[in-house]
Design a protein around this motif. Structure first.
Motif, PDB file in Angstrom:
ATOM      1  N   PRO A  97       0.713  -0.955   0.055  1.00 39.66           N
ATOM      2  CA  PRO A  97       0.250  -0.257  -0.122  1.00 39.66           C
ATOM      3  C   PRO A  97       1.095   1.897  -0.334  1.00 39.66           C
ATOM      4  O   PRO A  97       0.602   2.192  -1.255  1.00 39.66           O
ATOM      5  CB  PRO A  97      -1.452  -0.437   0.907  1.00 39.66           C
ATOM      6  N   ALA A  98       2.026   1.576   0.752  1.00 43.58           N
ATOM      7  CA  ALA A  98       2.820   2.661   0.851  1.00 43.58           C
ATOM      8  C   ALA A  98       3.063   3.190  -0.638  1.00 43.58           C
ATOM      9  O   ALA A  98       3.738   4.507  -1.207  1.00 43.58           O
ATOM     10  CB  ALA A  98       3.751   2.579   2.549  1.00 43.58           C
ATOM     11  N   GLU A  99       3.820   1.152  -0.730  1.00 38.52           N
ATOM     12  CA  GLU A  99       4.737   1.555  -1.903  1.00 38.52           C
ATOM     13  C   GLU A  99       4.110   2.006  -3.247  1.00 38.52           C
ATOM     14  O   GLU A  99       3.971   2.654  -4.133  1.00 38.52           O
ATOM     15  CB  GLU A  99       5.081   0.048  -2.709  1.00 38.52           C
ATOM     16  N   LEU A 100       2.827   1.593  -3.218  1.00 34.25           N
ATOM     17  CA  LEU A 100       2.023   2.139  -4.186  1.00 34.25           C
ATOM     18  C   LEU A 100       1.087   3.699  -4.033  1.00 34.25           C
ATOM     19  O   LEU A 100       1.363   3.987  -5.530  1.00 34.25           O
ATOM     20  CB  LEU A 100       0.466   1.295  -4.159  1.00 34.25           C
ATOM     21  N   GLU A 101       1.285   4.373  -2.944  1.00 33.83           N
ATOM     22  CA  GLU A 101       0.817   5.858  -3.309  1.00 33.83           C
ATOM     23  C   GLU A 101       1.874   6.462  -3.207  1.00 33.83           C
ATOM     24  O   GLU A 101       1.710   7.358  -4.434  1.00 33.83           O
ATOM     25  CB  GLU A 101       0.631   5.265  -1.406  1.00 33.83           C
ATOM     26  N   ALA A 102       3.212   6.190  -3.293  1.00 34.52           N
ATOM     27  CA  ALA A 102       4.265   6.601  -3.703  1.00 34.52           C
ATOM     28  C   ALA A 102       4.781   6.457  -5.998  1.00 34.52           C
ATOM     29  O   ALA A 102       4.805   7.541  -5.611  1.00 34.52           O
ATOM     30  CB  ALA A 102       5.311   6.124  -2.840  1.00 34.52           C
ATOM     31  N   LEU A 103       4.509   5.393  -5.328  1.00 36.24           N
ATOM     32  CA  LEU A 103       4.410   5.490  -7.361  1.00 36.24           C
ATOM     33  C   LEU A 103       4.096   6.202  -7.891  1.00 36.24           C
ATOM     34  O   LEU A 103       3.960   7.231  -8.946  1.00 36.24           O
ATOM     35  CB  LEU A 103       4.064   3.914  -7.474  1.00 36.24           C
ATOM     36  N   VAL A 104       1.831   6.712  -7.745  1.00 43.40           N
ATOM     37  CA  VAL A 104       0.470   7.043  -7.832  1.00 43.40           C
ATOM     38  C   VAL A 104       1.751   8.543  -8.225  1.00 43.40           C
ATOM     39  O   VAL A 104       1.117   9.337  -9.275  1.00 43.40           O
ATOM     40  CB  VAL A 104      -0.435   6.823  -7.226  1.00 43.40           C
ATOM     41  N   ALA A 105       1.747   8.600  -6.629  1.00 42.13           N
ATOM     42  CA  ALA A 105       2.382  10.376  -5.930  1.00 42.13           C
ATOM     43  C   ALA A 105       3.600  10.848  -7.155  1.00 42.13           C
ATOM     44  O   ALA A 105       4.090  11.832  -8.127  1.00 42.13           O
ATOM     45  CB  ALA A 105       2.981  10.750  -5.412  1.00 42.13           C
ATOM     46  N   GLN A 106       4.693   9.929  -7.465  1.00 38.39           N
ATOM     47  CA  GLN A 106       5.651  10.008  -8.153  1.00 38.39           C
ATOM     48  C   GLN A 106       5.383  10.160  -9.503  1.00 38.39           C
ATOM     49  O   GLN A 106       5.922  11.503 -10.494  1.00 38.39           O
ATOM     50  CB  GLN A 106       6.753   8.456  -8.344  1.00 38.39           C
ATOM     51  N   ALA A 107       3.999   9.566  -9.851  1.00 33.52           N
ATOM     52  CA  ALA A 107       3.583   9.612 -11.245  1.00 33.52           C
ATOM     53  C   ALA A 107       2.844  11.243 -11.797  1.00 33.52           C
ATOM     54  O   ALA A 107       2.322  11.753 -13.012  1.00 33.52           O
ATOM     55  CB  ALA A 107       3.176   8.587 -12.177  1.00 33.52           C
ATOM     56  N   GLY A 108       2.777  12.364 -10.532  1.00 31.83           N
ATOM     57  CA  GLY A 108       1.999  12.952 -10.774  1.00 31.83           C
ATOM     58  C   GLY A 108       0.735  12.985  -9.866  1.00 31.83           C
ATOM     59  O   GLY A 108      -0.583  13.732 -10.462  1.00 31.83           O
ATOM     60  N   PHE A 109       0.096  12.256  -9.862  1.00 38.24           N
ATOM     61  CA  PHE A 109      -1.396  11.987  -9.022  1.00 38.24           C
ATOM     62  C   PHE A 109      -1.972  11.964  -7.543  1.00 38.24           C
ATOM     63  O   PHE A 109      -0.488  11.809  -6.635  1.00 38.24           O
ATOM     64  CB  PHE A 109      -1.757  10.434  -9.785  1.00 38.24           C
ATOM     65  N   ARG A 110      -2.743  12.453  -7.088  1.00 40.95           N
ATOM     66  CA  ARG A 110      -2.750  12.415  -5.338  1.00 40.95           C
ATOM     67  C   ARG A 110      -3.906  10.799  -5.280  1.00 40.95           C
ATOM     68  O   ARG A 110      -4.896  11.065  -6.549  1.00 40.95           O
ATOM     69  CB  ARG A 110      -3.720  13.529  -5.552  1.00 40.95           C
ATOM     70  N   MET A 111      -3.853  10.473  -4.288  1.00 40.77           N
ATOM     71  CA  MET A 111      -4.940   9.601  -3.985  1.00 40.77           C
ATOM     72  C   MET A 111      -6.167   9.897  -3.703  1.00 40.77           C
ATOM     73  O   MET A 111      -6.063  10.673  -2.415  1.00 40.77           O
ATOM     74  CB  MET A 111      -4.254   8.199  -3.509  1.00 40.77           C
ATOM     75  N   THR A 135      -2.619  15.623  -9.819  1.00 46.54           N
ATOM     76  CA  THR A 135      -2.402  16.910  -8.703  1.00 46.54           C
ATOM     77  C   THR A 135      -1.928  17.486  -8.985  1.00 46.54           C
ATOM     78  O   THR A 135      -1.798  18.083 -10.400  1.00 46.54           O
ATOM     79  CB  THR A 135      -0.211  16.330  -7.994  1.00 46.54           C
ATOM     80  N   PRO A 136      -3.354  19.115  -8.960  1.00 44.54           N
ATOM     81  CA  PRO A 136      -3.412  19.999  -9.419  1.00 44.54           C
ATOM     82  C   PRO A 136      -1.691  20.822  -8.877  1.00 44.54           C
ATOM     83  O   PRO A 136      -0.875  20.891  -8.495  1.00 44.54           O
ATOM     84  CB  PRO A 136      -3.719  20.777  -8.681  1.00 44.54           C
ATOM     85  N   LYS A 137      -1.682  21.508 -10.408  1.00 43.54           N
ATOM     86  CA  LYS A 137      -0.017  22.546 -10.305  1.00 43.54           C
ATOM     87  C   LYS A 137      -0.178  23.410  -9.427  1.00 43.54           C
ATOM     88  O   LYS A 137      -1.429  23.711  -9.229  1.00 43.54           O
ATOM     89  CB  LYS A 137       0.562  22.729 -12.480  1.00 43.54           C
ATOM     90  N   ARG A 138       0.993  23.872  -8.900  1.00 51.03           N
ATOM     91  CA  ARG A 138       0.839  25.356  -7.969  1.00 51.03           C
ATOM     92  C   ARG A 138       1.093  26.684  -9.508  1.00 51.03           C
ATOM     93  O   ARG A 138       2.127  26.510  -9.799  1.00 51.03           O
ATOM     94  CB  ARG A 138       2.103  24.954  -7.597  1.00 51.03           C
TER      95      ARG A 138
END
Length: 323
Positions: A277-291, A317-320
């Motif tokens: 689970p933590a790995e999956l959340e990190a992979l998603v974030a690294q690709a520019g998504f938020r869960m 993930t919204p761009k700043r």
């Protein structure tokens, strides 16, 4: 369903596949395991004919998000696709398996014209696909992403997803929650032995399975054994086969033995990448998504240690804004 594996030089050695296999053999096993389970589409549909909970989930998710157009990755023979189309959704159904897409075509041909017109089958690669238009919802049901075996492949797929999402769109998918007891099972034993009737040949068969799991690459090399039960095919099944004139599909890598009155014994390979689970959340974030949502089943219950699946809904993930 994932694509046939294009070779990545040095991938097997770099990811630390099971040491009891040479690296080149592991590469071939992972390649075969991304395809063979889907070569016999009739048997695949028979084995998963009672799987309904995820279909209900994705239908409800589409309703909640008001998604009139959906891109489905790994659509296979249309187990999820067809119910979505019956609900009035337009679905682009992407898959790499010719056998599964042919099965989907057969299903579409039996639908009412209005529902059939809402499905567009497309052959494509999870990592490089490109289809016209953007979608408010992209989905990948039933462990499709477990056929992405490296971080680079996961990122490539998620980048293609992002390129196909309309503003405010979401990507929903499910993968298994790794079961530690299952991962360390004795690979020399046979598990889950089950008797069944092959839907194409009518022969009684035994199914069993075992696997090797590498904790470094987190890839499970699964073997599915189909062995004859020494029975004649049932008269009804044999007659149905003659009427359809359908040959029994034997994937590459089958066993050479036969049993009973000609039923083939075979091993079908299936390779899956396991995600924690933590790995999956990190992979998603690294690709520019938020869960934005995460569940432990298809009834929208929270993820916990007893879950079998991880069900995620992600948004870019919204761009700043620059000040």
């Amino acid at each position: 369903m994932a694509k046939p594996r294009d070779r990545e030089p040095g991938r097997a050695a770099a990811t630390g596949q099971p040491s009891r296999y040479p690296d080149e053999l592991v590469e071939d096993l992972v390649d075969a395991g991304s395809r063979e389970h889907y070569a016999d589409a009739a048997l695949y549909d028979y084995e998963y004919r009672r799987r309904r909970a995820d279909v209900t989930f994705y239908r409800e998710l589409a309703r909640r998000r008001g998604a009139d157009r959906i891109l489905e990755l790994g659509a296979g023979s249309g187990r999820v696709t067809v119910p979505l189309a019956r609900d009035g959704r337009h679905v682009v159904a992407l898959d790499q398996s010719a056998a599964m897409l042919a099965r989907l075509g057969d299903r579409i041909a039996r639908l009412p014209p209005a529902a059939a017109a809402r499905i567009a089958p497309v052959a494509g690669d999870l990592r490089t696909f490109s289809v016209s238009g953007r979608f408010p919802l992209v989905i990948a049901a039933f462990n499709v992403l477990e056929h992405l075996y490296t971080r680079g492949e996961v990122t490539a797929c998620l980048q293609r997803v992002a390129a196909h999402l309309s503003p405010g769109g979401a990507f929903a998918f499910d993968v298994q929650l790794p079961d530690l007891a299952w991962l360390i099972r004795d690979p020399g034993k046979r598990w889950a032995k089950t008797r069944f009737t092959d839907p194409t040949t009518g022969y009684a068969m035994y199914y069993s399975t075992n696997h090797d799991y590498d904790p470094v690459s987190q890839i499970a090399l699964i073997r599915l054994y189909y062995e004859p039960a020494d029975d004649e095919p049932s008269p009804d099944a044999a007659a149905a086969r003659r009427r359809r004139d359908v040959p029994h599909v034997i994937p590459r890598g089958s066993l050479g033995g036969r049993g009973g009155r000609g039923a083939p014994a075979r091993i079908v390979k299936l390779s899956q990448r396991k995600f924690f689970p933590a790995e999956l959340e990190a992979l998603v974030a690294q690709a520019g998504f938020r869960m934005t949502e995460r569940y432990g089943d298809f009834s929208f219950r929270p993820l916990d240690g007893t879950a079998e699946s991880q069900v995620l809904v992600c948004e870019p993930t919204p761009k700043r804004r620059r000040k």
